[in-house]
Design a protein around this motif. Sequence first.
Motif, PDB file in Angstrom:
ATOM      1  N   GLU A  66       0.807  -1.212   0.000  1.00 43.31           N
ATOM      2  CA  GLU A  66       0.000   0.000   0.000  1.00 43.31           C
ATOM      3  C   GLU A  66       0.845   1.270   0.000  1.00 43.31           C
ATOM      4  OE1 GLU A  66      -3.574   0.813   0.403  1.00 43.31           O
ATOM      5  OE2 GLU A  66      -3.608  -1.067  -0.702  1.00 43.31           O
ATOM      6  N   SER A 305      -1.053   5.754   1.716  1.00 45.38           N
ATOM      7  CA  SER A 305      -1.328   4.455   1.136  1.00 45.38           C
ATOM      8  C   SER A 305      -1.985   4.629  -0.232  1.00 45.38           C
ATOM      9  CB  SER A 305      -2.243   3.644   2.052  1.00 45.38           C
ATOM     10  OG  SER A 305      -3.522   4.234   2.109  1.00 45.38           O
ATOM     11  N   SER A 307      -4.515   3.048  -1.240  1.00 45.99           N
ATOM     12  CA  SER A 307      -5.971   3.090  -1.052  1.00 45.99           C
ATOM     13  C   SER A 307      -6.434   4.516  -0.809  1.00 45.99           C
ATOM     14  CB  SER A 307      -6.375   2.197   0.120  1.00 45.99           C
ATOM     15  OG  SER A 307      -6.083   0.844  -0.156  1.00 45.99           O
ATOM     16  N   ARG A 310      -6.043   6.439  -4.050  1.00 46.85           N
ATOM     17  CA  ARG A 310      -7.115   6.120  -4.995  1.00 46.85           C
ATOM     18  C   ARG A 310      -8.419   6.779  -4.567  1.00 46.85           C
ATOM     19  NH1 ARG A 310      -4.929   0.752  -4.533  1.00 46.85           N
ATOM     20  NH2 ARG A 310      -3.638   0.243  -6.344  1.00 46.85           N
TER      21      ARG A 310
END
Length: 671
Positions: A66, A305, A307, A310
Motif C-alpha cells: 500500500e 497508502s 488506497s 485512490r
Amino acid sequence: MNRRWLPAILLLAYAAGASASEEGGTQPPVSFGVGARDLAMGGAAVGVGDFTAAPYWNASRLAMAERLAIGFSLSQLYETGVAYQYLGVAVPTLDFGTFGFGVFSLGVDGIETRDAGNLLLGETSDDYLDLYLAYGRIISGNNVGLAVTLQHHTIGDYNATTSPGVNLSLSRRVPIRIPGVSAVTITSSGTNLIQPRSGLTSGPLQFPRQFDGGMTIGLGQGHRGTDVATVSAALRKSDRRDWSVAAGSELRWRESVAARAGYRDGHFSLGAGFAYKSAWLDYALVDRDMGLVHMFTLSVSLGSSTSDKRARRAERREAEFSSLFQQRLQSKNGLTVDRLLAQADSLRGDGELADAIYHYERALFITKSSGLDTTRAVGLLADARAQYEAAVRAETFSRYRDSAQAKSQAGDWLAAKYFASLAVQEYPTSPEAQQLLEQTTAAIADLASREELLNRQLRVVDSLLSYGRLNEANVAASSLKEYAPNDDHVLLAWKRVRFETWRQKATTAFTDGDIASTRRALDSAVALFPQHQWCQELRSRLDAERRLATSPLPKAEVAPSRDASREEQKKADDLCETAQEAFREGRLRDAVTNWEEVERIVPDYKSVRAYLVQAYRLVGIELYGQNQLNQAIAVWRKAEALNPDDREIKAYIERTESEILRVKELSYDQH
C-alpha cells in the motif's frame, strides 16, 4: 601463476546451510534468506510479510503493498566476518501494480593467496552481488508476481555474471467465515523457472529450480485490520533434493510489538519486532548447521497508502465530473429556455397571446428551477400578460356591448341592462357603454308593472332550464337577481340555475373518472339543496368508489438484500466509467441507460443515484419543453422513486399534472 584460496570461499558457497552432496554445489549463497521477520518464521510465510523482502521470497506479495517501503537487512554469518546485507524497495502505483527492487551483497576480505609452492602472494576477496527486479499485481482477485534475478560473482581478478533467472509466484487471500479466523492466504511459487547460468568456474554452473507452496492462516483482527496472529506452513521441492517442510507463527500485541518463531529443515528460529509509527525494527535468531546467525532488519513505510490515494483521486474525479455534470445541465436547461422563449416570441407575433404566455411561463419555470437568470423571462412574460389582458378586456367589452345591444333589440331590457353594466365595468369611460346603460335603465322604468316583468323572466328561466340551456338560464337568472336581489322567487330561481350547473359538472367529472372534481362539484350542489335525492345518490356512489380504492393490497414479497460480489463491483465500475464518458460526449440517453444498469446490479453505488436523479430531471425538462407532458412526468417519477425528498422533482410533477388537467378542462369547455 596458479592461485589457491582458503576454504573460506567454500563457506560462502554453503552459507545457506545446503549440503554440497544434496545440491551438487549449485545452491547460491543467497539461499540463506533475507529479512529478519521471514527468517524468524522459518521462511514459511511466503505469501505475507515484509514487502521489501518480497522480491526475494515471493513477488506476488508485492501486489498487496500500500505504501512506499524501504528495508535494510544486516547480518554477519557465524563468526567468519562474512558480511550479509540486503536492501529492498517496494514501490506501489495506483493503477499498474507494485514494482520491487532488491539487492543482496555477501562478501569476505583478507583471503590469503599462495602459489603452488605455498608462497604467500597477498590477499584477495570473494564477493556476491545479487539483483532482483520484481513486479506484483492483483489479477482477477489473485496476487501474481514475477521476478528476474541476476548474480555477479567476483573472486580476486575473476568475475562473472549469471544469465537472468525468472521466478513466478501466485497467491490469494480468501476470507473465512469461522469465528476467530480472519482469512487464509494460499501461495505457490516457482524459482529459477528459467535457470540462470554462471561461467566463473571451468564448467557452466546452472542453478536448480525450486518450487514452494504454502498457507498462512490469519487469526483475529486488530483495529487497523491487521491479523493479531498468523500461523504458516510451507513445502519446498528443488532439483536433486527431497521435499522440505517449514512452519512459522507470529503474535502481535497492539500492532507495535511482535513475537515470532519458526522451523525449517530440523532447525528452529526465533525473533521479535518493534514498531514506531511507520518503522519496524526486526530481529531474528536462526539456527543453522554451522551455528547461530543473528539478523537485523529496519524497514520504513513512507507516504500515503495507495488506497487513500485512490480514494482521493476518485473523489477528485467525482468532483470534476459533478462540476461538468452541473455545467451540462445548466447548458441543456439554457437551450430549452431559449427554445421556449423563441417559440413564445413567434406565437406573440402571430397574435396567439395565450399560447405565448403559456410558453413564457414554462420558460420562467425552468429558469427558476435551474438557477438561471430570470430577468429576461420575467420581462417578456409581464409584457405578454399585459398585452393579453388588454386584448381580453377589449374582447370582453365588445362581447358585453354586443350582448346588450342584442337584448335591447329583443326587448329583454333586464338582460340588456345586465350586459350594459358589465360593459361599463370593463370601460367606465366608454360613452357607448354609458349610453346603453342609460337606455336600458329608462326602458325598464317605463315597464307598466315590475311584477309582470319578474314573472315573465322567471318563466324564461324555467323554460331554459327545462331545455338544458344552462348558460342562457344563468344569464337570465343573474339579470333577475341584480334587478330584484331580495325577491324570494328570484333567489330560488337563481339557486336552481346554480344547482343545475354544479350537477352537470359533477356528472361529467364522474363519467370521466375525475373523482376529486366530482366531489368538489357535489359539495357545491349540496350547499344549495342539501336534501336533494340526486345529491344523496351520488354521494353514496362516491363513498363506494373510495372504499374500493383504499382497500389494502397484498404485500409484495421483498427479495433479501445481499452484498455485491467482486464481479458485480467490477461491472459497476466499468458501466459507471462508460456512462460518464457518454455524458461527456453529450449522449445523455446512453449515460442514463448505463447508470440505470449500475443502480440495478449495485444499488447505492457511489454517486450514481444522484447522477440518475439529475439526468432524469434534465430529460424530463426536455420532454416538458417539447410539450410531451405525460412522458416528462413518467421520467420525473423515476427520479422521485430514487429521491423521494427532492422538492423540485415534486414541484415539476405537480405543475405538469396541473397543466394536463387545465388542458382537459379547456378542451371540455370548448365542446
